[in-house]
Scaffold this motif. Sequence first.
Motif, PDB file in Angstrom:
ATOM      1  N   VAL A 224      46.782 -15.612  65.931  1.00  0.00           N
ATOM      2  CA  VAL A 224      47.778 -16.500  65.320  1.00  0.00           C
ATOM      3  C   VAL A 224      47.343 -16.836  63.893  1.00  0.00           C
ATOM      4  CG1 VAL A 224      48.959 -18.722  65.469  1.00  0.00           C
ATOM      5  CG2 VAL A 224      48.478 -17.421  67.557  1.00  0.00           C
TER       6      VAL A 224
ATOM      7  N   LEU B 255      47.822 -13.765  61.722  1.00  0.00           N
ATOM      8  CA  LEU B 255      49.229 -13.677  61.344  1.00  0.00           C
ATOM      9  C   LEU B 255      49.607 -14.749  60.326  1.00  0.00           C
ATOM     10  CD1 LEU B 255      50.734 -12.817  64.824  1.00  0.00           C
ATOM     11  CD2 LEU B 255      51.102 -11.496  62.735  1.00  0.00           C
TER      12      LEU B 255
ATOM     13  N   ALA C 155      51.363  -9.827  67.428  1.00  0.00           N
ATOM     14  CA  ALA C 155      52.022 -10.877  68.203  1.00  0.00           C
ATOM     15  C   ALA C 155      52.378 -10.424  69.614  1.00  0.00           C
ATOM     16  CB  ALA C 155      53.281 -11.342  67.482  1.00  0.00           C
TER      17      ALA C 155
ATOM     18  N   PHE D 188      57.046 -14.415  67.456  1.00  0.00           N
ATOM     19  CA  PHE D 188      56.326 -14.754  68.683  1.00  0.00           C
ATOM     20  C   PHE D 188      57.238 -14.787  69.911  1.00  0.00           C
ATOM     21  CE2 PHE D 188      53.740 -16.650  65.287  1.00  0.00           C
ATOM     22  CZ  PHE D 188      52.501 -16.080  65.581  1.00  0.00           C
TER      23      PHE D 188
ATOM     24  N   ASN E 148      55.493  -7.938  75.638  1.00  0.00           N
ATOM     25  CA  ASN E 148      54.733  -9.105  75.196  1.00  0.00           C
ATOM     26  C   ASN E 148      53.852  -9.625  76.334  1.00  0.00           C
ATOM     27  OD1 ASN E 148      53.985 -11.829  74.282  1.00  0.00           O
ATOM     28  ND2 ASN E 148      55.573 -11.554  72.736  1.00  0.00           N
TER      29      ASN E 148
ATOM     30  N   GLY F 203      57.320 -18.691  72.214  1.00  0.00           N
ATOM     31  CA  GLY F 203      56.023 -18.330  71.641  1.00  0.00           C
ATOM     32  C   GLY F 203      54.938 -19.065  72.406  1.00  0.00           C
TER      33      GLY F 203
ATOM     34  N   LYS G  18      51.029 -17.313  71.938  1.00  0.00           N
ATOM     35  CA  LYS G  18      50.044 -16.256  72.076  1.00  0.00           C
ATOM     36  C   LYS G  18      49.117 -16.492  73.258  1.00  0.00           C
ATOM     37  CE  LYS G  18      48.204 -12.482  70.470  1.00  0.00           C
ATOM     38  NZ  LYS G  18      47.740 -12.179  71.844  1.00  0.00           N
TER      39      LYS G  18
END
Length: 427
Positions: A74, A77, A127, A203, A217, A230, A232
């Motif tokens: 995160v 990113l 992500a 995300f 994901n 989102g 992560k």
Amino acid sequence: MFQHARRLFVAFGAAAAVAFASTAPPAYAQPVFQQLSTASQTKYAAIVVDAKTGEVLYAKRADAPRYPASITKVMTLYLTFEALAAGKIRLDDPVVISPRAAAQSPTKLGVPAGGTITVSEAMQALAIKSANDVAVAMAEKLGGTESRFAALMTLRAKELGMTNTHFANASGLPDSRQLSTARDIAILSRAVMRDYPQYYKLFSQREMTFRGQTLRNHNGLLHRMPGVDGLKTGFTNASGFNLAVSAVRDNRRLIAVVMGGPTTRARDDNAQSLLLTGFDVVRRRELGERITIAQNLFEPEPTGRVQGSTEQGDQDLKIVLASAAPAPRASRIEIVEPKSKKSAPAKAAEKWAVQVGAFKARSDAKEQIDLIEKRFGKQVAGAKPVTDKAAGRYRSRFVGLSEREAKTACKAIKAKGMACQVIEPSA
């Protein structure tokens, strides 16, 4: 033992979900961290935060050091978004996969050394796929070397108020120096939403297609819990199963961070339970009820307080509901600290300061100054509020304090779940 802990963790999640769905008083469940094995309890930490205000609704070992694992990405990113916003890179720019990047352990995208992908593909791979090879490649593109990029990550973390975080790499692969806390991860999650809303939607992307392959994901709650968008996941043997997750319900956004879960399912169930209970508590507080998340989870509350853990240096939290009368939005959660002696007024010669945030926009920095003055006027009385720019960020500071006043102010501000850093006088 492991399977028993997993069953208890799952059962806790199911009980909380039933409680949320019912209009009757919830069927309370025993808190999961008390039911886990000793090994799992040692790793466990959690926090629930109101994304808009930063108010901490629940915390358990929130300041205890933990390995962030792939939640690290995160921050990788965040710095990528920052470079895009500054015009230093573009979405279609190439990212070269170096031999060092290609040699990283899975999970990885698997592009051979010398190959390239675009910045846009790299962002999705970080992500969604949580690709370690891409994390190193992006670090090398932005920082020259991964170690230099990790230093930039740590610097930005401190500026955002993540005072207990240190990064040693861009991926989250095992490194004993790579440490963070549940509270710091929540601060980072808020920063991504606040500073780069145009990229935050990344995300929530449930899958990506890369050169003929569909990659799903890793965040399982995206696929099963309405409102989740989102952020992560993360896992190493040392960290256990981590998750930073955010969800929106009735125009209210909450962030939950769970670290050290014993299994993927257990971690996800616990995070879902915390979010569901958090939304239920927010709703009931707006109706005038005197309620906390800890009460909903049936944690011990002698004399109306919830005693938090002090394991591994976590601060001693005493959460108490302070409401004079039942009225909409009348309830609030306070952190009660041991009383200390009053500090003497700051002398003119004193140059200690406290920094309460660093923001992309000056307006955000000024808003933070106003918020601190409103909520902590006594602690920063006599100090001068300042918003200055450094390293591309607008810093919110109160200057002209004594050392004791600065440390006392930061202690009070941090106890409310907000970022604060004591700044020593420059030589």
